[in-house]
Every structure is written in C-alpha cells, then in structure tokens.
Design an enzyme around this catalytic site. Structure first.
Site, PDB file in Angstrom:
ATOM      1  N   ALA A  34      -6.217 -29.447  -3.524  1.00  0.00           N
ATOM      2  CA  ALA A  34      -4.895 -29.176  -2.502  1.00  0.00           C
ATOM      3  C   ALA A  34      -5.718 -30.471  -1.853  1.00  0.00           C
ATOM      4  O   ALA A  34      -4.578 -31.602  -0.681  1.00  0.00           O
ATOM      5  CB  ALA A  34      -4.873 -27.964  -1.875  1.00  0.00           C
ATOM      6  N   ARG A  88      -6.133 -22.299   1.683  1.00  0.00           N
ATOM      7  CA  ARG A  88      -6.989 -21.675   2.087  1.00  0.00           C
ATOM      8  C   ARG A  88      -7.972 -22.060   2.865  1.00  0.00           C
ATOM      9  O   ARG A  88      -9.094 -21.277   3.423  1.00  0.00           O
ATOM     10  CB  ARG A  88      -7.268 -21.594   0.911  1.00  0.00           C
ATOM     11  CG  ARG A  88      -7.501 -20.723  -0.679  1.00  0.00           C
ATOM     12  CD  ARG A  88      -7.882 -20.294  -1.292  1.00  0.00           C
ATOM     13  NE  ARG A  88      -7.284 -19.262  -3.083  1.00  0.00           N
ATOM     14  CZ  ARG A  88      -6.406 -20.054  -3.397  1.00  0.00           C
ATOM     15  NH1 ARG A  88      -6.377 -21.459  -3.394  1.00  0.00           N
ATOM     16  NH2 ARG A  88      -5.694 -18.723  -4.241  1.00  0.00           N
ATOM     17  N   GLN A 101      -3.350 -28.404  -9.690  1.00  0.00           N
ATOM     18  CA  GLN A 101      -3.256 -27.272  -8.698  1.00  0.00           C
ATOM     19  C   GLN A 101      -1.848 -27.516  -7.796  1.00  0.00           C
ATOM     20  O   GLN A 101      -1.688 -26.610  -7.651  1.00  0.00           O
ATOM     21  CB  GLN A 101      -4.218 -26.702  -9.099  1.00  0.00           C
ATOM     22  CG  GLN A 101      -5.309 -26.158  -8.930  1.00  0.00           C
ATOM     23  CD  GLN A 101      -7.097 -26.595  -8.587  1.00  0.00           C
ATOM     24  OE1 GLN A 101      -7.386 -26.727  -8.228  1.00  0.00           O
ATOM     25  NE2 GLN A 101      -7.044 -25.221  -8.057  1.00  0.00           N
ATOM     26  N   HIS A 146       0.471 -24.922 -11.791  1.00  0.00           N
ATOM     27  CA  HIS A 146       1.009 -23.675 -10.967  1.00  0.00           C
ATOM     28  C   HIS A 146       2.178 -24.194 -10.552  1.00  0.00           C
ATOM     29  O   HIS A 146       3.183 -24.431  -9.573  1.00  0.00           O
ATOM     30  CB  HIS A 146       0.232 -23.901  -9.190  1.00  0.00           C
ATOM     31  CG  HIS A 146      -1.006 -23.610  -9.335  1.00  0.00           C
ATOM     32  ND1 HIS A 146      -2.395 -23.598  -8.713  1.00  0.00           N
ATOM     33  CD2 HIS A 146      -1.800 -22.746 -10.342  1.00  0.00           C
ATOM     34  CE1 HIS A 146      -3.137 -22.793  -8.843  1.00  0.00           C
ATOM     35  NE2 HIS A 146      -2.619 -22.266 -10.169  1.00  0.00           N
ATOM     36  N   CYS A 188      23.311 -18.446  -9.078  1.00  0.00           N
ATOM     37  CA  CYS A 188      23.545 -18.826  -9.713  1.00  0.00           C
ATOM     38  C   CYS A 188      25.508 -18.591 -10.740  1.00  0.00           C
ATOM     39  O   CYS A 188      25.640 -17.645  -9.687  1.00  0.00           O
ATOM     40  CB  CYS A 188      22.820 -18.681 -11.120  1.00  0.00           C
ATOM     41  SG  CYS A 188      23.056 -19.623 -12.891  1.00  0.00           S
ATOM     42  N   SER A 194     -10.764 -30.109  -5.271  1.00  0.00           N
ATOM     43  CA  SER A 194     -10.658 -29.276  -5.361  1.00  0.00           C
ATOM     44  C   SER A 194     -11.605 -28.083  -5.089  1.00  0.00           C
ATOM     45  O   SER A 194     -12.742 -28.385  -5.038  1.00  0.00           O
ATOM     46  CB  SER A 194     -10.383 -28.788  -7.383  1.00  0.00           C
ATOM     47  OG  SER A 194      -9.822 -27.441  -7.542  1.00  0.00           O
ATOM     48  N   ASN A 199     -15.349 -33.928  -3.153  1.00  0.00           N
ATOM     49  CA  ASN A 199     -14.090 -32.799  -2.405  1.00  0.00           C
ATOM     50  C   ASN A 199     -15.127 -33.162  -1.015  1.00  0.00           C
ATOM     51  O   ASN A 199     -16.012 -33.335  -1.449  1.00  0.00           O
ATOM     52  CB  ASN A 199     -14.647 -31.453  -3.176  1.00  0.00           C
ATOM     53  CG  ASN A 199     -13.503 -30.628  -2.366  1.00  0.00           C
ATOM     54  OD1 ASN A 199     -12.660 -30.521  -2.410  1.00  0.00           O
ATOM     55  ND2 ASN A 199     -14.434 -29.075  -2.255  1.00  0.00           N
ATOM     56  N   ILE A 219     -11.399 -38.703  -0.647  1.00  0.00           N
ATOM     57  CA  ILE A 219     -10.881 -38.596  -1.428  1.00  0.00           C
ATOM     58  C   ILE A 219     -10.436 -40.405  -2.335  1.00  0.00           C
ATOM     59  O   ILE A 219     -10.531 -41.496  -2.666  1.00  0.00           O
ATOM     60  CB  ILE A 219     -10.019 -37.737  -2.603  1.00  0.00           C
ATOM     61  CG1 ILE A 219     -10.679 -36.718  -2.434  1.00  0.00           C
ATOM     62  CG2 ILE A 219      -9.438 -38.482  -4.124  1.00  0.00           C
ATOM     63  CD1 ILE A 219      -9.457 -35.351  -2.702  1.00  0.00           C
TER      64      ILE A 219
END
Length: 240
Positions: free
Chosen positions: A25, A37, A102, A120, A146, A186, A211, A229
């Site tokens: 993230a 988080r 992720q 994910h 549907c 991460s 990170n 980053i």
C-alpha cells in the site's frame, strides 16, 4: 552504506536483471490512495470483517455495496506515480521479471507493467459471486443482479476467502528465480507478504526494502531505505 552508495549499488543490481518487485500500500499512497492499517487508513473508520467480507456480501449486501461504491470510484481519479512508472520501464527493458503486489488498484498495469501477480485480486473487473460471470462496473454500482440471480462483487479477495492459487504460484515461481527482490511500500507484517522476501533470501537473492517505516525483515535485508519510493527510484534510475 550511505544513501548514495545504496542507490548506486541498487542501480547496478537492477541492471543485472532477474529482479522481482513486491509492492504494498505504501507505493499507492504516493498516488493519493489511503492504505488500510495506518491511523488514517480505511480500516481506521471501517471494520473489514463487517464490510469487506464474504459474510457481509451474503448477509449485509447494502452496506457491502456502499463500502465498495466509494472504493471503486477512487482509482478513476488517481494516476500511477513515478515509482509505478519506473518499475514498468525496468520490466520493458528486461530487468524486472515480474511484479507481485498486495494492491488491488491496478496502478501497475496502468503504468505499463504486463507481468503482475495480484495476491489480493483487484477492484475490477466486477463479477457475479454465484456464477463468476463478468459484468460492467456500472451494473454493480447500480445494485443490479446477475441473470442467474447472484449478487455482483468486485474482484478483490474478501475476508473469509483464500488467496488465488494461480497468482500465488506465479509469485512463487518469480521469487524462486529472482536475483534481486525489491520490496516497495509494504509493512511485511502479515503472510504471505513476509513469506516471499524470506523465500527470495533463502534462494540467494539480494533483498532490498524501500518503505517509509521499519519492517520486521529489515535485519535480514541487504539494503534498507526509509525514503519516499518514487523519489528514491528516480535517483536509482538516473544511474542506470
């Protein structure tokens, strides 16, 4: 190793090829997306077990739909940042074998990355929870069902579901063959996020962690950079 020395070393490592990128993230937050988080992340306001779960989809669909309506609109106004773009460029140049992520926003693909393992899943495409048929996102946002009567849902892995075997297998293959394994954004606090860097290291790869905050695996990494980053990768790229 100084910051400049680390940047030079990483540029040389990437030019050797067989690089695997593992993104979390923290990479997407540099494009303006909230993480999950942190203190002001998604889960600070919402309980994932109630809103991003199979149980919510099946028993509390109105709230499930409202939660993902908000999330599905977010990527439309967000663009890949320089970190995504550099990774895609390195892949196109043959340095990066693949990207294991992720994230569910598909910013890597928007930046041009072709080989991406989505652990994910992704917010889109939308599909039927019952039969798996793919639908237009608008159908989900409008609360339609549907033709089979099943409820529509985004393609993310919900709480209560297993991670996709095909994506795990791809990540496993790339990790085992990597010479340099680079973690971008991460926290490495949960599995399988903390599994793949360990596996890469076990197979003899150099481990790099970029990170904002410290991670539990910093102590085994060959290079750790607590930097932004995008800016960091730009400096690396300038030396390639």
């Amino acid at each position: 190793m100084t910051l400049d020395d680390g940047i030079r070393w990483l540029a040389d490592q990437i030019k050797k090829g067989s690089v695997v990128i593992f993104s979390g993230a923290g990479l997407s937050t540099e494009s303006g997306l909230k993480d999950f988080r942190s203190r002001d992340g998604h889960w600070a306001k919402f309980d994932p077990a109630k809103l991003a779960s199979v149980d919510a989809l099946e028993r509390n669909y109105d709230e499930f739909l409202a939660f993902y309506k908000a999330r599905l609109h977010v990527p439309e106004g967000v663009k890949p940042n320089s970190g995504h773009l550099r990774v895609a460029e390195w892949e196109a140049s043959g340095y990066v074998t693949g990207v294991v992520t992720q994230n569910v926003d598909r910013l890597h693909q928007q930046a041009g990355s072709k080989k991406v393992a989505e652990l994910h899943g992704s917010l889109e495409p939308v599909r039927c929870h019952a039969c798996g048929r793919i639908h237009e996102t608008k159908s989900f946002l409008d609360g339609e069902k549907c033709a089979c009567g099943g409820r529509l849902r985004p393609g993310v892995v919900l709480f209560g579901e297993m991670l996709p075997d095909d994506q795990l297998d791809l990540a496993e293959e790339w990790t085992s063959e990597s010479k340099t394994f680079i973690v971008l954004g991460s926290s490495l606090l949960v599995s399988p996020a903390n599994y793949f860097p360990r596996k890469a290291k076990m197979h003899g790869a150099s481990l790099v962690i970029v990170n904002r905050d410290a991670t539990p695996l910093d102590s085994i990494a060959d290079l750790v950079a607590h930097e932004e980053i995008g800016q960091y990768l730009e400096r690396v790229h300038a030396l390639m």
